[in-house]
Scaffold this active site. Structure first.
Site, PDB file in Angstrom:
ATOM      1  CG  ASN A   7      60.596  97.398  11.864  1.00 45.36           C
ATOM      2  OD1 ASN A   7      59.867  97.076  10.917  1.00 45.36           O
ATOM      3  ND2 ASN A   7      61.904  97.476  11.756  1.00 45.36           N
ATOM      4  CE  LYS A  14      64.085  93.238  13.992  1.00 48.56           C
ATOM      5  NZ  LYS A  14      64.614  93.703  12.746  1.00 48.56           N
ATOM      6  NE  ARG A  94      62.250 100.406   8.523  1.00 46.92           N
ATOM      7  CZ  ARG A  94      63.385  99.745   8.388  1.00 46.92           C
ATOM      8  NH1 ARG A  94      63.803  98.979   9.347  1.00 46.92           N
ATOM      9  NH2 ARG A  94      64.083  99.855   7.289  1.00 46.92           N
ATOM     10  CG  HIS A 183      68.058 100.956   3.899  1.00 46.01           C
ATOM     11  ND1 HIS A 183      68.919 100.349   3.024  1.00 46.01           N
ATOM     12  CD2 HIS A 183      67.603  99.985   4.738  1.00 46.01           C
ATOM     13  CE1 HIS A 183      68.987  99.057   3.293  1.00 46.01           C
ATOM     14  NE2 HIS A 183      68.194  98.813   4.315  1.00 46.01           N
ATOM     15  N   GLY A 215      70.439  94.150   4.356  1.00 48.38           N
ATOM     16  CA  GLY A 215      70.061  94.890   3.153  1.00 48.38           C
ATOM     17  C   GLY A 215      70.970  96.112   3.103  1.00 48.38           C
ATOM     18  NE  ARG A 244      67.022  92.233   0.284  1.00 47.35           N
ATOM     19  CZ  ARG A 244      66.820  93.313   1.017  1.00 47.35           C
ATOM     20  NH1 ARG A 244      66.834  94.510   0.465  1.00 47.35           N
ATOM     21  NH2 ARG A 244      66.593  93.210   2.312  1.00 47.35           N
ATOM     22  CG  ASP A 286      76.211  87.211   9.779  1.00 45.20           C
ATOM     23  OD1 ASP A 286      75.224  87.599  10.409  1.00 45.20           O
ATOM     24  OD2 ASP A 286      77.389  87.574  10.035  1.00 45.20           O
ATOM     25  NE  ARG A 288      78.220  89.023  12.912  1.00 46.15           N
ATOM     26  CZ  ARG A 288      77.287  89.443  13.749  1.00 46.15           C
ATOM     27  NH1 ARG A 288      77.624  89.871  14.927  1.00 46.15           N
ATOM     28  NH2 ARG A 288      76.032  89.421  13.400  1.00 46.15           N
ATOM     29  N   GLY A 336      78.608  98.524   7.961  1.00 44.10           N
ATOM     30  CA  GLY A 336      79.251  99.839   7.908  1.00 44.10           C
ATOM     31  C   GLY A 336      79.796 100.284   9.255  1.00 44.10           C
ATOM     32  CD  GLU A 337      75.949 101.244  12.993  1.00 47.81           C
ATOM     33  OE1 GLU A 337      75.918 100.701  14.106  1.00 47.81           O
ATOM     34  OE2 GLU A 337      74.928 101.642  12.396  1.00 47.81           O
ATOM     35  CD  GLU A 387      66.655 102.105   9.982  1.00 47.57           C
ATOM     36  OE1 GLU A 387      67.239 101.200  10.617  1.00 47.57           O
ATOM     37  OE2 GLU A 387      66.256 101.962   8.828  1.00 47.57           O
TER      38      GLU A 387
HETATM   39  P1  ADP Z   1      69.602  94.536   8.860  1.00 48.43           P
HETATM   40  O1  ADP Z   1      69.768  95.011   7.463  1.00 48.43           O
HETATM   41  O2  ADP Z   1      68.901  93.204   8.956  1.00 48.43           O
HETATM   42  O3  ADP Z   1      69.120  95.580   9.839  1.00 48.43           O
HETATM   43  P2  ADP Z   1      72.177  94.867  10.175  1.00 48.43           P
HETATM   44  O4  ADP Z   1      72.275  96.324   9.898  1.00 48.43           O
HETATM   45  O5  ADP Z   1      72.044  94.406  11.580  1.00 48.43           O
HETATM   46  O6  ADP Z   1      71.081  94.138   9.306  1.00 48.43           O
HETATM   47  O7  ADP Z   1      73.496  94.194   9.543  1.00 48.43           O
HETATM   48  C1  ADP Z   1      73.691  92.819   9.517  1.00 48.43           C
HETATM   49  C2  ADP Z   1      75.097  92.565   8.969  1.00 48.43           C
HETATM   50  O8  ADP Z   1      76.059  93.264   9.770  1.00 48.43           O
HETATM   51  C3  ADP Z   1      75.505  91.106   8.969  1.00 48.43           C
HETATM   52  O9  ADP Z   1      76.115  90.764   7.747  1.00 48.43           O
HETATM   53  C4  ADP Z   1      76.494  91.026  10.112  1.00 48.43           C
HETATM   54  O10 ADP Z   1      77.498  90.068   9.868  1.00 48.43           O
HETATM   55  C5  ADP Z   1      77.089  92.398  10.156  1.00 48.43           C
HETATM   56  N1  ADP Z   1      77.484  92.722  11.526  1.00 48.43           N
HETATM   57  C6  ADP Z   1      76.681  93.019  12.560  1.00 48.43           C
HETATM   58  N2  ADP Z   1      77.402  93.203  13.703  1.00 48.43           N
HETATM   59  C7  ADP Z   1      78.703  93.010  13.372  1.00 48.43           C
HETATM   60  C8  ADP Z   1      79.931  93.046  14.090  1.00 48.43           C
HETATM   61  N3  ADP Z   1      79.963  93.335  15.382  1.00 48.43           N
HETATM   62  N4  ADP Z   1      81.066  92.814  13.395  1.00 48.43           N
HETATM   63  C9  ADP Z   1      81.042  92.549  12.081  1.00 48.43           C
HETATM   64  N5  ADP Z   1      79.906  92.483  11.352  1.00 48.43           N
HETATM   65  C10 ADP Z   1      78.759  92.705  11.970  1.00 48.43           C
END
Ligand code: ADP
Length: 404
Positions: A7, A14, A94, A183, A215, A244, A286, A288, A336-337, A387
């Site tokens: 990627n 990556k 990718r 995506h 994103g 964004r 972020d 978090r 989401g996860e 992915e």
């Molecule tokens: P990208 O779009 O760069 O691939 P990710 O899918 O890794 O990004 O998502 C990044 C976002 O997910 C950040 O806002 C981060 O705070 C949140 N995130 C990632 N891991 C956790 C976690 N364990 N708990 C809460 N939020 C998380």
């Protein structure tokens, strides 16, 4: 089949090395990252499964040197996993933008390279880097077949009324201005996996996939095919994201450019890099950090979170309307996860669909889990996206077919 998945971004690369036995059975042999490509000093992080991690700095002037650094790590006697580069049977990339011609993953040849090059205009940050990665592999591993897996491909099934903008038609004809969506690899993976997990027949299903990360995008997947998605000509449209702005009144763009005397590049940077959770919340891109600030009572951080939840609820509602119902809603991506609170807040506004949300299940952490009770009319699930696995699967099939 041992497959190297790459990627390539403008300043980073990556990678994962996977040993694919078949679509379901595989071993992750190693993964890592080359950072700050093109800067004075680059950084390499490498981790072979079951071995100690390797981290070092070295100058990485371009993507060819980055690819060589990855291969050196893979061959390293102590930290590596390969005894010879001949073990790498294929490389999967990718690629961001495939334009209107690409509806599936492709074996890289001159034509595919030309398509990626042509789409550099539409994906100026990613496509040139993707191409540099492909050309670097060509130089370093000249006999190894390469496959390009496009972020836009899954969305190419959208009908014209979904992907066209109501602008003068000539801009579509002249420049390909339309909705493409991104995506795609993730939406494709989690919709198929989600259907299987929830016991649905993908070919007769209505699924809404919410990929929420730095994103974010949502896709409307009817009978396994994407019919709408929130991102557009570029990944700027749709939901509020890390940096964004998502969809705004297009007149805001010209208004602010006039008021602040901004160039197109400056306006672009404001919308892509200074907006979203960062711009509205004022704390961080972020989730978090923004959540922590909101919990501590920061009103703008609270507003930024509320807006994201509102955007998700709004797009889910519009996609339910487009499909005249929904069977399954999937959450994926870093937010989401991992963010149970956002999922709960969204689910609170889905009771009109007959959703019976399982609050206890929602607090768990698993790669795949159902968040609704058995009597819920609509199912909600978390499916961790992968992915790299999709890229490796597509690469394996395409290379095997080409060899036959
Ligand atoms: P990208 O779009 O760069 O691939 P990710 O899918 O890794 O990004 O998502 C990044 C976002 O997910 C950040 O806002 C981060 O705070 C949140 N995130 C990632 N891991 C956790 C976690 N364990 N708990 C809460 N939020 C998380």
């Amino acid at each position: 089949m041992i497959i190297l998945v790459l990627n390539c971004g403008s300043s980073s690369l990556k990678y994962q090395l996977l040993d694919m036995k078949n679509d379901e059975v595989y071993d992750l042999l190693a993964k890592g990252l080359v950072e700050r490509i093109g800067s004075e000093m680059g950084g390499v992080k490498h981790q072979a499964t079951g071995k100690e991690a390797l981290k070092f700095e070295k100058p990485v002037p371009d993507h060819t040197v980055a690819v060589k650094a990855v291969l050196d790590c893979l061959l390293d006697k102590e930290y590596g996993v390969l005894s010879t580069l001949e073990d790498i049977e294929a490389v999967g990339h990718r690629v961001l933008h495939g334009g209107m011609e690409v509806i599936c993953s492709k074996l890289v040849d001159e034509h595919v390279e030309a398509v990626i090059e042509k789409c550099c205009d539409l994906g100026p940050l990613h496509n040139p880097a993707n191409l540099r990665g492909i050309r670097a592999v060509k130089e370093v591993l000249p006999t190894v077949p390469q496959v390009a897996v496009f972020d836009t491909a899954f969305h190419q099934t959208m009908p014209a009324y979904s992907y066209m903008y109501a602008l003068p038609y000539e801009y579509f004809e002249k420049y390909g201005v339309r909705k493409y969506g991104f995506h795609g690899t993730s939406h494709r993976y989690v919709s198929a996996k989600g259907a299987k997990f929830a016991g649905l027949d993908l070919a007769h299903s209505r699924i809404i996939t919410c990929h929420l990360g730095n994103g974010s995008s949502i896709a409307c997947v009817e009978n396994g095919k994407c019919i709408d998605t929130t991102m557009g000509l570029t990944p700027l449209a749709g939901l509020e994201m890390g940096t964004r702005c998502g969809s705004i009144d297009p007149a805001v763009v010209t208004y602010l450019m006039q008021k602040e005397n901004l160039t197109p590049a400056q306006m672009d940077a404001i919308m892509n890099k200074k907006s979203g959770l960062l711009g509205l919340g004022g704390v961080s891109n972020d989730m978090r950090d923004t959540s922590a600030a909101a919990n501590a009572g920061n009103p703008r951080a609270k507003l930024a979170l509320k807006k994201l939840t509102h955007d998700i609820i709004k797009y889910i509602g519009s996609y339910v309307a487009e499909m005249n119902g929904v069977d399954l809603i999937v959450f994926t991506g870093g937010i989401g996860e991992n963010n149970a609170r956002i999922r709960r807040r969204v689910a609170e506004n889905l009771t009109y669909l007959g959703v019976k949300f399982d609050l206890e299940a929602n607090e768990n952490k698993a790669d795949e889990m159902l968040l609704t009770t058995p009597d819920s009319k609509v199912k909600i699930a978390v499916i961790a996206t992968n992915e790299e696995l999709v890229i490796a699967q597509d690469t394996m099939h395409i290379v095997m077919d080409a060899e036959e």
